[in-house]
Design an enzyme around this catalytic site. Structure first.
Site, mmCIF file in Angstrom:
data_model
loop_
_atom_site.group_PDB
_atom_site.id
_atom_site.type_symbol
_atom_site.label_atom_id
_atom_site.label_comp_id
_atom_site.label_asym_id
_atom_site.label_seq_id
_atom_site.Cartn_x
_atom_site.Cartn_y
_atom_site.Cartn_z
ATOM 1 N N ARG A 83 4.047 9.609 -16.324
ATOM 2 C CA ARG A 83 5.200 9.145 -15.551
ATOM 3 C C ARG A 83 6.340 8.776 -16.474
ATOM 4 O O ARG A 83 6.168 8.026 -17.420
ATOM 5 C CB ARG A 83 4.798 7.906 -14.727
ATOM 6 C CG ARG A 83 5.952 7.200 -14.040
ATOM 7 C CD ARG A 83 6.369 7.943 -12.797
ATOM 8 N NE ARG A 83 7.499 7.290 -12.157
ATOM 9 C CZ ARG A 83 7.384 6.334 -11.242
ATOM 10 N NH1 ARG A 83 6.214 5.911 -10.859
ATOM 11 N NH2 ARG A 83 8.454 5.800 -10.696
ATOM 12 N N ARG A 93 7.534 12.549 -8.601
ATOM 13 C CA ARG A 93 6.832 11.784 -9.619
ATOM 14 C C ARG A 93 5.368 12.196 -9.731
ATOM 15 O O ARG A 93 4.742 12.583 -8.740
ATOM 16 C CB ARG A 93 6.959 10.278 -9.396
ATOM 17 C CG ARG A 93 6.396 9.745 -8.109
ATOM 18 C CD ARG A 93 7.385 9.469 -6.971
ATOM 19 N NE ARG A 93 8.763 9.209 -7.274
ATOM 20 C CZ ARG A 93 9.268 8.008 -7.518
ATOM 21 N NH1 ARG A 93 8.527 6.960 -7.529
ATOM 22 N NH2 ARG A 93 10.546 7.878 -7.731
ATOM 23 N N ASP A 96 2.734 7.197 -8.847
ATOM 24 C CA ASP A 96 3.349 5.932 -8.485
ATOM 25 C C ASP A 96 2.220 5.008 -8.048
ATOM 26 O O ASP A 96 1.406 5.393 -7.195
ATOM 27 C CB ASP A 96 4.242 6.203 -7.265
ATOM 28 C CG ASP A 96 5.525 5.436 -7.290
ATOM 29 O OD1 ASP A 96 5.742 4.665 -8.229
ATOM 30 O OD2 ASP A 96 6.316 5.629 -6.358
ATOM 31 N N ASP A 98 2.037 1.196 -6.607
ATOM 32 C CA ASP A 98 2.835 0.048 -6.191
ATOM 33 C C ASP A 98 1.954 -1.027 -5.565
ATOM 34 O O ASP A 98 1.101 -0.717 -4.729
ATOM 35 C CB ASP A 98 3.866 0.469 -5.124
ATOM 36 C CG ASP A 98 4.939 1.379 -5.683
ATOM 37 O OD1 ASP A 98 5.264 1.260 -6.877
ATOM 38 O OD2 ASP A 98 5.454 2.208 -4.913
HETATM 39 N N1 ROI Z 1 7.872 10.098 -0.123
HETATM 40 C C1 ROI Z 1 6.590 10.154 0.238
HETATM 41 N N2 ROI Z 1 6.244 10.890 1.294
HETATM 42 N N3 ROI Z 1 5.599 9.498 -0.420
HETATM 43 C C2 ROI Z 1 5.897 8.729 -1.505
HETATM 44 O O1 ROI Z 1 4.964 8.124 -2.096
HETATM 45 C C3 ROI Z 1 7.229 8.617 -1.921
HETATM 46 N N4 ROI Z 1 7.591 7.851 -2.979
HETATM 47 C C4 ROI Z 1 8.861 7.714 -3.357
HETATM 48 C C5 ROI Z 1 9.997 8.412 -2.645
HETATM 49 C C6 ROI Z 1 10.738 9.259 -3.662
HETATM 50 C C7 ROI Z 1 10.924 7.363 -2.067
HETATM 51 N N5 ROI Z 1 9.526 9.251 -1.567
HETATM 52 C C8 ROI Z 1 8.225 9.326 -1.196
HETATM 53 O O2 ROI Z 1 9.150 6.910 -4.372
#
Ligand code: ROI
Length: 161
Positions: A83, A93, A96, A98
């Site tokens: 990342r 990405r 992620d 979170d």
């Molecule tokens: N869109 C989806 N469907 N799933 C995600 O985890 C996700 N994460 C993001 C952004 C780019 C906002 N869009 C996403 O960070």
């Protein structure tokens, strides 16, 4: 010991492999224990549409880490999986991770916003969270069931690999 829910998202470089690798990394963390992993979902990108669909899932852990120490650990895992954190806030990405919820804490600091901002409106967070914790009540006393009921699926399907 705290209970924490983590959202996982990936839409680059083999999301299925990214997700499994991240779960293994969390399982190997000495101060945390993976309790449950939701099904993997395929979701439409939120943000610019000229990017791949996402793999999304939610992971439940028990942890002895503080929220900030857990954040550091998650960011280490993200980095180890390629990342690159830059200004592409709405872009593709590899991985992620979170923090959605951490016990019943409400945190608004420079590095951390818990509950995760926007989680109440994101189908790719609410549905997998509901799969593993249908009785969940958020720190503001809102029922997860009510949030899910109000949230359109927006093309969300199970991930098939
Ligand atoms: N869109 C989806 N469907 N799933 C995600 O985890 C996700 N994460 C993001 C952004 C780019 C906002 N869009 C996403 O960070």
């Amino acid at each position: 010991m705290s209970i924490c829910y983590i959202a996982l998202g990936s839409n680059l470089e083999d999301p299925f492999a990214q997700a499994n690798r991240a779960i293994i990394a969390l399982q190997q963390s000495p101060q945390s224990k993976v309790i449950d992993v939701s099904p993997f979902y395929r979701s439409k990108p939120l943000g610019p549409q000229d990017q791949n669909d996402y793999l999304n899932a939610v992971i439940k852990i028990y942890t002895d880490l503080s929220p900030i120490a857990l954040l550091d650990e998650l960011q280490t895992i993200e980095k180890s999986q390629g990342r690159i954190r830059k200004e592409n806030r709405w872009g593709a990405r590899t991985l992620d991770l979170d923090i959605l919820l951490f016990d019943n804490l409400i945190i608004n600091s420079e590095r951390l916003t818990i509950p995760h901002y926007h989680m109440k409106h994101r189908e790719f967070v609410l549905y997998p969270l509901f799969d593993i914790e249908p009785q969940l009540i958020l720190p503001d006393n809102e029922k997860l069931l009510d949030l899910v009921s109000k949230c359109a699926k927006n093309g969300l399907t199970k991930w098939h690999e």
